[in-house]
Design a protein around this motif. Sequence first.
Motif, short mmCIF file in Angstrom:
data_model
loop_
_atom_site.label_atom_id
_atom_site.label_comp_id
_atom_site.label_asym_id
_atom_site.label_seq_id
_atom_site.Cartn_x
_atom_site.Cartn_y
_atom_site.Cartn_z
N VAL A 181 0.88 -1.17 0.00
CA VAL A 181 0.00 0.00 0.00
C VAL A 181 0.92 1.22 0.00
N ALA A 188 -4.32 5.64 2.89
CA ALA A 188 -3.28 4.61 2.78
C ALA A 188 -3.13 3.88 4.11
N LEU A 189 -3.10 4.62 5.20
CA LEU A 189 -2.90 3.96 6.49
C LEU A 189 -4.12 3.12 6.88
N TRP A 191 -6.27 1.67 4.92
CA TRP A 191 -6.36 0.45 4.12
C TRP A 191 -5.23 -0.52 4.43
N ALA A 192 -4.03 -0.01 4.73
CA ALA A 192 -2.94 -0.92 5.12
C ALA A 192 -3.34 -1.68 6.38
N ARG A 196 -4.21 -5.82 6.35
CA ARG A 196 -3.31 -6.75 7.05
C ARG A 196 -4.10 -7.92 7.66
N VAL A 202 1.27 -7.25 4.38
CA VAL A 202 1.08 -5.89 3.88
C VAL A 202 2.31 -5.06 4.18
N THR A 203 2.78 -4.34 3.17
CA THR A 203 3.86 -3.38 3.37
C THR A 203 3.32 -1.99 3.06
N LEU A 204 3.43 -1.10 4.01
CA LEU A 204 3.09 0.30 3.76
C LEU A 204 4.34 0.99 3.25
N HIS A 206 5.97 4.61 2.02
CA HIS A 206 5.78 6.06 1.99
C HIS A 206 7.14 6.72 1.85
N MET A 221 -0.91 2.28 13.26
CA MET A 221 -0.04 1.65 12.25
C MET A 221 1.31 1.30 12.87
N PHE A 232 6.60 -1.47 7.33
CA PHE A 232 6.61 -0.09 6.86
C PHE A 232 7.98 0.21 6.26
#
Length: 365
Positions: A181, A188-189, A191-192, A196, A202-204, A206, A221, A232
């Motif tokens: 994401v 974004a946060l 949905w991440a 998960r 899941v990798t956020l 940014h 998060m 992250f």
Amino acid sequence: MQNTHPASPSQDVSTPPAATNTEPVRTDVLIVGAGPVGLFAAFQARVLGLQCEIVDVLDRAGGQCTELYPEKPIYDIPAVPGCLAQDLVDRLLEQCAPFAVPMHFGQRVEGVQELPGEPQRLLVATDAGKRFEVAAVLICAGAGAFAPQRVSLPEAAALEGRHLHYAVRDVSRFAGKRVIVAGGGDSALDWALALRKVAARVTLLHRREGFRAADHTVAEMRAAVAAGEMDFVVGMLGALQTEGDALVAAQVRTREDTLTLPADELVALYGLVSEPGPIAHWDLDMRAGRILVDTTTYESSRRGIFAAGDIAFYPNKQKLILSGFHEAALALRRAYHYAFPDKALVHVHTSNNAALKEALTHGTD
Ligand SMILES: Cc1cc2nc3c(=O)[nH]c(=O)nc-3n(C[C@H](O)[C@H](O)[C@H](O)COP(=O)(O)OP(=O)(O)OC[C@H]3O[C@@H](n4cnc5c(N)ncnc54)[C@H](O)[C@@H]3O)c2cc1C
């Protein structure tokens, strides 16, 4: 522009139908845009006895209030000393709920034409193949049609809609997948964090450590990352690797290095940009991208096409929600004469409107 909230499950989100040649929907007024002005316009139309439907390119109502500043307070709505922008939208939805106005989300209004043989009626089409035959169009399109900010890598276009997504519409399609994401706002946060729970991982992603999201979401998060529930990474997308039609990995440039992150799906939530959109080609008199209107009726230079809210232009126009409400109310009174040329519009205050009270008590058909 940042898309800050995932679609609220309480709002009607209809999937656009595939392009069809089905009969047009016949109604009195088509409202383009479900921002605050479009929502109030729907209520006003029904109070006046006009049937109406709304189309918005986004998958939920609220326009700028919902997309740009849902948690900021607004102080200049009459009789509302202060409320969050999203609360205002929720109240507008509540106000028109008794009328069950059909709202068509996820489709963009594209074209308009006079109906052959019936010059007083207009035929309006969306990019999803839906058509409306109406007496009037009220354009409440704000700054234009919102569109997601796209991934600009050359390999992105071929993945769009299959493994590259600009919105999450069906969480189950990410079940068991490795998902990146990308983005740094609430959307974004949120949905991440949500994905998960179903994804394999899941990798956020940014570009910096800081976020444009609510503090409590950032804290949630970071707690999820600390608990090993998701990753992250600070970095920028450099390339997307594919095998056949499938996405297999993303190359990410960090400050020190280039990483390869295995991935089946990429959800890019970089926010929204507004585009002038097709209405700019409707042969209307425009000023700096906005529609010039006559301030006695808010009608544009084309008969039956009205504009209210931020998209409307006239001398001393103020881009304020309350101005849009007034403009819509007057535009619809004129539109009434197009829908019912043989009927006089009798003014009745809402406090004395028996039909309105009946609708608010028992709903309408
Ligand atoms: C940060 C910020 C703070 C603000 N604070 C205030 C405030 O305190 N008080 C105040 O009065 N105003 C404020 N405003 C301004 C206010 O939000 C706008 O005046 C208001 O949103 C305009 O409403 P609208 O319905 O005309 O347009 P919008 O809210 O822009 O909604 C337009 C809708 O039309 C849709 N659309 C456009 N083109 C198409 C198409 N072709 N087909 C289908 N759908 C389409 C868009 O997707 C969008 O949902 C603020 C604005 C910002 C950005």
